[in-house]
Design a protein around this motif. Structure first.
Motif, PDB file in Angstrom:
ATOM      1  N   TRP A 129      43.523  46.523  44.417  1.00 49.46           N
ATOM      2  CA  TRP A 129      44.137  45.518  45.294  1.00 49.46           C
ATOM      3  C   TRP A 129      43.838  44.110  44.790  1.00 49.46           C
ATOM      4  CZ3 TRP A 129      41.855  41.665  48.291  1.00 49.46           C
ATOM      5  CH2 TRP A 129      42.758  40.944  49.087  1.00 49.46           C
ATOM      6  N   ILE A 130      42.583  43.883  44.386  1.00 52.15           N
ATOM      7  CA  ILE A 130      42.237  42.541  43.885  1.00 52.15           C
ATOM      8  C   ILE A 130      43.083  42.218  42.653  1.00 52.15           C
ATOM      9  CG2 ILE A 130      40.404  41.129  42.866  1.00 52.15           C
ATOM     10  CD1 ILE A 130      38.422  42.628  44.600  1.00 52.15           C
ATOM     11  N   SER A 187      46.056  43.403  41.862  1.00 51.27           N
ATOM     12  CA  SER A 187      47.445  43.139  42.253  1.00 51.27           C
ATOM     13  C   SER A 187      47.584  41.797  42.942  1.00 51.27           C
ATOM     14  CB  SER A 187      47.943  44.205  43.224  1.00 51.27           C
ATOM     15  OG  SER A 187      47.831  45.447  42.667  1.00 51.27           O
ATOM     16  N   ALA A 188      46.647  41.515  43.833  1.00 48.59           N
ATOM     17  CA  ALA A 188      46.795  40.313  44.641  1.00 48.59           C
ATOM     18  C   ALA A 188      46.590  39.058  43.818  1.00 48.59           C
ATOM     19  CB  ALA A 188      45.797  40.337  45.806  1.00 48.59           C
ATOM     20  N   THR A 189      45.696  39.116  42.835  1.00 52.63           N
ATOM     21  CA  THR A 189      45.392  37.898  42.091  1.00 52.63           C
ATOM     22  C   THR A 189      46.169  37.804  40.796  1.00 52.63           C
ATOM     23  OG1 THR A 189      43.592  38.945  40.894  1.00 52.63           O
ATOM     24  CG2 THR A 189      43.033  37.889  42.958  1.00 52.63           C
ATOM     25  N   GLY A 190      46.626  38.923  40.271  1.00 54.80           N
ATOM     26  CA  GLY A 190      47.316  38.883  38.990  1.00 54.80           C
ATOM     27  C   GLY A 190      46.367  38.651  37.830  1.00 54.80           C
ATOM     28  N   VAL A 191      45.075  38.833  38.075  1.00 54.59           N
ATOM     29  CA  VAL A 191      44.106  38.612  37.013  1.00 54.59           C
ATOM     30  C   VAL A 191      43.920  39.906  36.225  1.00 54.59           C
ATOM     31  CG1 VAL A 191      41.689  38.105  36.563  1.00 54.59           C
ATOM     32  CG2 VAL A 191      42.958  36.759  38.213  1.00 54.59           C
ATOM     33  N   ASN A 192      43.718  39.746  34.944  1.00 53.83           N
ATOM     34  CA  ASN A 192      43.455  40.842  34.034  1.00 53.83           C
ATOM     35  C   ASN A 192      42.469  41.856  34.615  1.00 53.83           C
ATOM     36  OD1 ASN A 192      42.440  42.246  31.700  1.00 53.83           O
ATOM     37  ND2 ASN A 192      43.503  40.652  30.544  1.00 53.83           N
ATOM     38  N   SER A 193      42.819  43.143  34.473  1.00 55.85           N
ATOM     39  CA  SER A 193      41.957  44.187  35.031  1.00 55.85           C
ATOM     40  C   SER A 193      40.592  44.180  34.364  1.00 55.85           C
ATOM     41  CB  SER A 193      42.604  45.553  34.835  1.00 55.85           C
ATOM     42  OG  SER A 193      42.761  45.838  33.463  1.00 55.85           O
ATOM     43  N   PHE A 194      40.536  43.722  33.123  1.00 58.70           N
ATOM     44  CA  PHE A 194      39.261  43.651  32.427  1.00 58.70           C
ATOM     45  C   PHE A 194      38.269  42.783  33.197  1.00 58.70           C
ATOM     46  CE2 PHE A 194      36.430  41.652  29.405  1.00 58.70           C
ATOM     47  CZ  PHE A 194      36.012  42.705  28.617  1.00 58.70           C
ATOM     48  N   VAL A 195      38.722  41.609  33.584  1.00 53.70           N
ATOM     49  CA  VAL A 195      37.839  40.668  34.284  1.00 53.70           C
ATOM     50  C   VAL A 195      37.418  41.236  35.631  1.00 53.70           C
ATOM     51  CG1 VAL A 195      37.681  38.378  35.285  1.00 53.70           C
ATOM     52  CG2 VAL A 195      38.948  38.712  33.175  1.00 53.70           C
ATOM     53  N   VAL A 196      38.391  41.755  36.352  1.00 58.45           N
ATOM     54  CA  VAL A 196      38.098  42.203  37.711  1.00 58.45           C
ATOM     55  C   VAL A 196      37.137  43.397  37.697  1.00 58.45           C
ATOM     56  CG1 VAL A 196      39.091  43.145  39.815  1.00 58.45           C
ATOM     57  CG2 VAL A 196      40.253  41.303  38.607  1.00 58.45           C
TER      58      VAL A 196
END
Lengths: 361, 366, 550
Positions: free
Chosen positions: B140-141, B143-152
């Motif tokens: 969800w984070i 998708s919601a932020t559009g930030v690279n999955s690596f960072v999240v």
């Protein structure tokens, strides 16, 4: 200096950008955090050896953050930062303790080996066209094995040497090794801002196709970035040996995550092209403050990791909320669709939308 | 099933990308052979050769109790770890928190057994739900932020690392949940010979815990090859914009892939806890690298759009055979990582060389 | 491919600006070939550029102009033919080689580093440096000089990422002028420029020509071409059908005739009837959207093709996306089959309202290039054919894919061929097939024939016509006026996110295109339309109109 009259304007613009920037926020957070900690420690935090301790243990986080930052600048990542550092640290110790190599020569060897291994990383990425993530994952594994092989299960003490004395030396109670890290950070910032090679590097990260069409070799940028990363890691390894009583196979094992935390909190876009050296240094300082706070309140060491993780997630979410609000306010008919990114929340290669303004070096 | 696609493994849907734009139009079976089956066949051959090699060097490598049983147990655990990573790779993401999600999930299992005194499988269900929930939150984070999955996922890794250790130090005195629900010891030690009718349908060398892996593989394979959800996951990995414009609920799929990853990580955590005998905060700390090795060696693309479940098993098996072999030879584990890294690079480079050669051939015969 | 009607004799050095005998070409490309999977992008393209001359490169969309430029600038390696610079054969391995050899280019796509300043982007090709450091004074002086050439007053320190499209295009032109190049290639340099900026650019082109630069201009605006070019090469399907002829020998009609390859006649299809009774299939009433559409009203009936014409950026694609639930509707209503609806996502548009959208950008938005044909077509039907536990009956899926493959005449080696290996025309058919397989009744088709060769284009037109005859309601977005005149029953013109008028299609190309172009340019001044909110319509939903445009 025929255009001298325009320069103050440029500086004013830079200054204006700074006050609204991520760096400013980080600076404020760092200052407030430190003040609160100092106050609640009844001033003991301001005493000489406390400051000294904070700074000594800030050296390596800054350096590994920068080592990661420089590859992020070209849109790459380097997972081998930790094991390369560990391997090089063990290499120095083994050279000095087992083979009797004098410190300056050992240092020189490592300063060559670091960039060389980094360049190999870059070459592999360029030649194989494989995702840098997987390539550096492989070299990370290999270097970890080499480190273990060199060190075995022992802890190597390189003995007292000029290197160890460097680790003990201070100027105005500021450890010299910390100053070295700061100088390196300044040099890197200068390189990325003013050197043609640095600008080419950022151009490759910012828009690889445009860079290529302008005659810039992206391949070379990738190799240079990885080699620079290796060089910075080599310095981190040397300073680790200088300040630690001995090194073993676990050195560098916990560097990987902090190496990403500093540039990411500091405002580097993961897609490349936009990084902030100052931001990374400030972020490393803040992470260090969390550790200090943990020690001061004698909390479980796990609080540090938890807080850092939560802060990064929070930064990410807040940055997103802020940018989407700006989107909504300043929405005009989309005439410049070439420059505005598509609203694709699921995109992999999206830059990290931290705070709005971002400096380019 | 419906008797189509005589593929060597039905779980292999999705197609590897052609490496260059200028590849000629080749019939699909040719591409399938060169990119998919050949890769898996290579893994089988290399693995078999190593088994023979290790076996001829040390006869004890064939010892059922000392070598084969633990080897298969490790393969069982790490295949599930690989599947967990495969779930995020299918949409072109990655999950660096795979190990910590396993720890998080296992922590809930420990709590379920020690504090709530739940039976074995109820506790497992609680843990899997916890894993799915933390995975869904991660998705969800992203998708919601559009930030690279690596960072999240990296940040999630940090956060969970802290959270799990804190919880263990709060709730336990020995940094582990030691309560064992009925059936756990049996699960750990039993082989197929114990649960089946001896040598008729089971061998004492095959651990019972392998059943979990087989179930997980079947379910994941079914998902990706036979269901709408699985195909849509692959399409999201292939081109998320086109997927959205084709009516695929992209956000839901991203969350779903990460939830699946979290749940499988939880299952792997459970299996590891069962084999080691207790639930500790350290569970999963070794998962991150193997989680990529298995799928990548097996032909799953980091860029998304193609997965191979059987390849993940084969890739993981190869890694574990090398590990076990080196242990048997007494070479010491320090060499293991060197070999693994080299193998990974070689496997990827051959892939690259193959695509360059085929591109050359394409230019030569337009 | 044969030479077109022999209008002229052999090339004669006709232009007074040229020397008495034709100079040796600076850049010559002979019989260049470039193949992509299933497409011959270039198949014998010849081009000669001479010093002190402006050369036009013309051709329809997909004729191979941009591919030719990419080969000449080292972005693609040719699969055949010969390239020579100053008489010496050249083999560019990368764009760097071309830059070093003195070839400057303004590509059709925007190529800037958004995080860098204007000055830095302009000087990026040769960063002024002193001992490895950027020489900022020289950099700024050079950039200022280039901007002065264009009469541009841009702040040198502005981030390029914050500029408007037109400004970015000017920065790119300035960048191409930043180095003294022997050869300057301009690929659609004026697409985002106003008339004044265009004039300024053409002046510079003339000046460079007089200074001895060889200039190549690719433009679909024939006025520009005739205003500034000396010679012309026309590409058709990757082949040069006109090679370096003096442009003065041709009229516009001649050139268009050569480009198209036959006399331009609107194709006659079997007549089709639009059902005038009952509610329209799709009806928009004073629709306003978050991306800035204001008071958009239109309706499309069963069996009708309604054309939506406008310049790039007029908001046509955005309107389509709003109808698919990808943009927020802030005012007005959408009615489907006479009922007010709210569309929240594509799934709803597709499954509930049976609306489909064939995107303009098929590779990025329409297709899954690394997936087989079946997956690409079946993606929209899974929700319909799935059984319990999400199980997809594979045979049913393949039958559906096969049915539409056959119906649209998609040429593939088998249902599992990767879509990335198909030709552009076949890819576009795949992109359309998935909506037909989903049994949509309202179809929005966005620029269907961009990058498709002439013959496939005709087949595609037939197909769209047939779909309407079969009862679909079609909203056709295209910038190709002949295509519009061939297919549409009536043409709506959109400008600045508003509908500015409607033109009934009389199938008389000249009158329809004139009427449309008059609507596009408002008063007919010819400059880019500026924002002119209609004061008579104070729709509160349109409150945040284009005020903050640079």
């Amino acid at each position: 200096m025929s255009t001298a009259h325009t320069i103050p304007a440029a500086y004013r613009a830079t200054l204006g950008r700074f006050t609204r920037s991520t760096e400013m926020t980080l600076f404020a957070v760092g200052t407030i955090g430190f003040t609160i900690l100092a106050a609640s420690s009844h001033g003991s935090l301001l005493r000489g050896n406390a400051v000294h301790g904070i700074l000594i243990y800030l050296t390596v986080p800054i350096l590994i953050g920068l080592a990661q930052l420089v590859v992020l600048a070209v849109g790459q990542m380097n997972l081998s930062v930790g094991t390369l550092g560990g391997f090089l640290a063990v290499l120095i110790a083994v050279l000095m303790a087992d083979h009797g190599v004098p410190a300056p020569i050992a240092i020189a060897i490592v300063l060559v080996a670091g960039p060389a291994i980094g360049a190999v990383n870059g070459l592999l990425v360029v030649a194989s066209r494989i995702n840098g993530f997987i390539v550096t994952l492989a070299t990370m594994t290999i270097l970890g094995g080499l480190q273990y092989r060199l060190a075995g299960t022992r802890t190597i003490d390189p003995g007292s040497s000029s290197l160890a004395r460097l680790g003990d030396r201070s100027v105005f109670n500021i450890p010299v090794i910390f100053l070295i890290a700061l100088v390196l950070a300044a040099a890197l910032a200068f390189f990325l801002r003013r050197a043609t090679a640095g600008r080419r590097l950022l151009a490759s990260g910012g828009n690889p196709l445009a860079a290529r069409l302008s005659g810039i070799s992206n391949d070379r940028s990738v190799i240079v970035a990885h080699a620079l990363s290796g060089l910075i890691v080599a310095v981190a390894a040397i300073l680790t040996v200088a300040s630690a009583p001995g090194v073993n196979k676990s050195i560098g094992g916990d560097w990987l995550l902090p190496s990403f935390a500093a540039p990411i909190i500091g405002g580097a876009a993961l897609a490349g092209g936009s990084v902030s050296v100052l931001g990374a240094v400030l972020a490393a300082f803040i992470v260090r403050l969390v550790d200090v706070a943990r020690a001061q309140y004698s909390l479980d060491p796990s609080w540090v990791n938890f807080t850092v993780g939560a802060v990064v997630l929070g930064t990410v979410l807040v940055g997103r909320i802020r940018s989407s609000r700006q989107d909504r306010i300043g929405r005009a008919p989309d005439r410049d669709s070439t420059l505005r990114p598509e609203p694709r929340p699921d995109d992999q290669a999206k830059p990290l939308p931290t705070a709005g303004a971002r400096s380019t070096s | 099933m419906t008797g189509h696609t005589p593929a060597p493994d039905d779980a292999d849907v999705g197609r590897p990308r052609t490496a260059t734009d200028s590849a000629p139009a080749v019939p699909r079976w040719a591409g399938r052979w060169s990119a998919g089956t050949a890769q898996r066949l290579g893994l089988v051959l290399v693995g078999a050769a190593l088994v023979v090699l290790f076996g001829s060097a040390r006869a004890s490598f064939y010892d059922q109790q000392l070598t084969v049983f633990p080897l298969l147990r490790d393969i069982a655990v790490f295949t599930v770890v690989g599947l967990s990573q495969l779930a995020t790779m299918s949409i072109g993401h990655m999950n660096l928190a795979v190990g910590r999600m396993a720890a998080f999930s296992a922590m809930f299992m420990g709590i379920a057994y020690q504090q709530w005194h739940l039976p074995l499988y109820a506790g497992l269900a609680v843990g899997l739900l916890a894993g799915a929930a933390i995975g869904a939150l991660t998705g969800w984070i992203i998708s919601a932020t559009g930030v690279n999955s690596f960072v999240v996922t990296l940040a999630m890794d940090f956060a969970l690392l802290g959270l799990v250790s804190l919880t263990y130090s709060q709730l336990t005195t020995v940094a582990a949940f030691t309560a064992k629900p009925a059936g756990m010891d049996e699960l750990r030690g039993y082989s197929m010979a114990d649960v089946c009718v001896g040598n008729v349908c089971g061998s004492p060398a095959i651990p019972q815990i392998l059943l979990f892996t087989i179930v997980a593989m079947l379910l994941v394979g079914y998902l990706y090859s036979r269901t709408r959800t699985g195909r849509e996951l692959l399409l999201v990995g292939s081109n998320s914009t086109a997927a959205r414009l084709s009516g695929v609920p992209v956000t839901r799929r991203v969350i779903g892939a990460h939830a699946l990853s979290g749940m499988l990580a939880g299952l792997a955590g459970f299996m590891l806890a069962v084999t080691s005998g207790s639930f500790t905060a350290g569970i999963g700390s070794e998962f991150m690298i193997p989680s990529f090795l298995g799928p990548v060696l097996g032909g799953t693309l980091l860029t998304g759009g193609a997965v191979s479940v059987v390849g993940t098993l084969l890739g993981t098996s190869l890694v574990q055979v090398i590990r076990q072999g080196l242990t048997t030879l007494g070479t010491g584990l320090e060499n293991l990582n060197i070999y693994l890294g080299v193998i990974l690079l070689l496997a990827l480079s051959t892939d690259r060389i193959r695509s360059v050669v085929s591109a050359r051939r394409a230019v030569a015969h337009p | 491919m044969t030479h077109p009607a022999a209008h002229t004799g052999p090339t004669k050095p006709a232009e007074p600006a040229e020397p008495a005998e034709p100079a040796e070409p600076i850049l010559s490309a002979d019989r260049l070939a470039k193949y992509f999977p299933g497409v011959r992008a270039l198949d014998g393209a010849t081009l000669h550029l001479r010093a002190g001359s402006v050369h036009a490169l013309l051709g329809e969309n997909g004729a191979g102009k941009s591919t030719l430029i990419k080969v000449v600038t080292g972005l693609y390696r040719p699969d055949g033919g010969r390239l020579a610079l100053d008489g010496t054969p050249i083999d560019f391995h990368s764009p760097q080689d071309a830059v070093r050899a003195g070839i400057s280019v303004v590509h059709q796509e925007r190529n800037v580093i958004p995080e860098f300043s204007v000055a830095e982007n302009i000087t990026l090709r040769r960063i002024p440096s002193r001992r490895g450091l950027v020489d900022r004074d020289r950099m700024r002086a050079q950039a200022r000089r280039c901007l002065d050439l264009l009469d541009l007053d841009l702040d040198l320190d502005t981030r390029v990422g914050s500029l408007s499209t037109a400004q970015v295009q000017l920065v790119e032109i300035a960048k191409a002028l930043s180095t003294d190049s022997k050869v300057l290639l301009l690929d659609e340099p004026t697409s985002a420029l106003t008339l004044r900026e265009t004039d300024r650019l053409l002046d510079i082109v003339r000046r460079l020509r007089d200074q001895g630069t060889a200039v190549l201009l690719v433009s679909h605006k024939l006025e520009e071409v005739f205003a500034v070019c000396d010679t012309v090469t026309v590409l058709r399907d990757g082949v040069s059908v006109l090679e370096g002829e003096p442009i003065a020998a041709y009229s516009r009609e001649d050139i268009v005739g050569v480009m198209v390859g036959r006399a331009h006649t609107a194709r006659e299809f079997a007549p089709r009837t639009v059902d005038p009774h009952g509610p329209p299939m799709l009806e928009l009433d004073a629709l306003s959207t978050a991306s800035g559409h204001c008071d958009v009203s239109l309706d499309v009936r069963r069996g009708e093709i309604v054309g939506l014409y406008g310049l790039v950026g007029a908001g046509r694609t955005e309107l389509a996306k709003a109808l698919m639930g990808l943009d927020r509707v802030v005012g007005g209503t959408i009615r489907v089959r006479g009922e007010d609806v709210r569309i929240r996502n594509v799934g709803q548009a597709l499954n509930t309202h049976r609306i489909g959208y064939v995107p303009e950008n098929r590779k990025e938005e329409g297709l899954f290039l690394d997936q087989p044909l079946t997956m690409n077509i079946a993606v929209t039907v899974w929700s319909r054919i799935r059984r319990s536990l999400g199980y997809i009956p594979a045979r049913r899926e393949r039958e559906l894919a096969a049915e539409y493959t056959e119906r649209l005449g998609i040429r593939v080696s088998g249902p599992s061929q990767l879509v990335g290996q198909l030709s552009g025309g076949n890819q576009q058919k795949v992109s359309l097939a998935k909506w037909l397989a989903a049994r949509t009744e309202i179809l929005i088709i966005d620029e269907p024939t961009v990058g498709i060769d002439v013959r496939t284009k005709a087949a595609f037109h037939q197909l769209i016509w047939q779909l309407a005859a079969d009862g679909l309601a079609i909203l056709l977005i295209t910038s190709d006026l002949p295509e519009m005149v061939t297919l549409a029953d009536r043409v709506l013109v959109m400008r600045d996110h508003r509908i500015t008028g409607e033109v009934p299609n009389t199938h008389d190309y000249a009158s329809v295109s004139q009427a449309v172009i008059r609507l596009i340019h408002g008063t007919g001044s010819g400059s880019l339309p500026t924002a002119a909110p209609d004061p008579s319509n104070p729709d509160p939903a349109c409150g945040f109109e284009p005020s903050n445009r640079p």
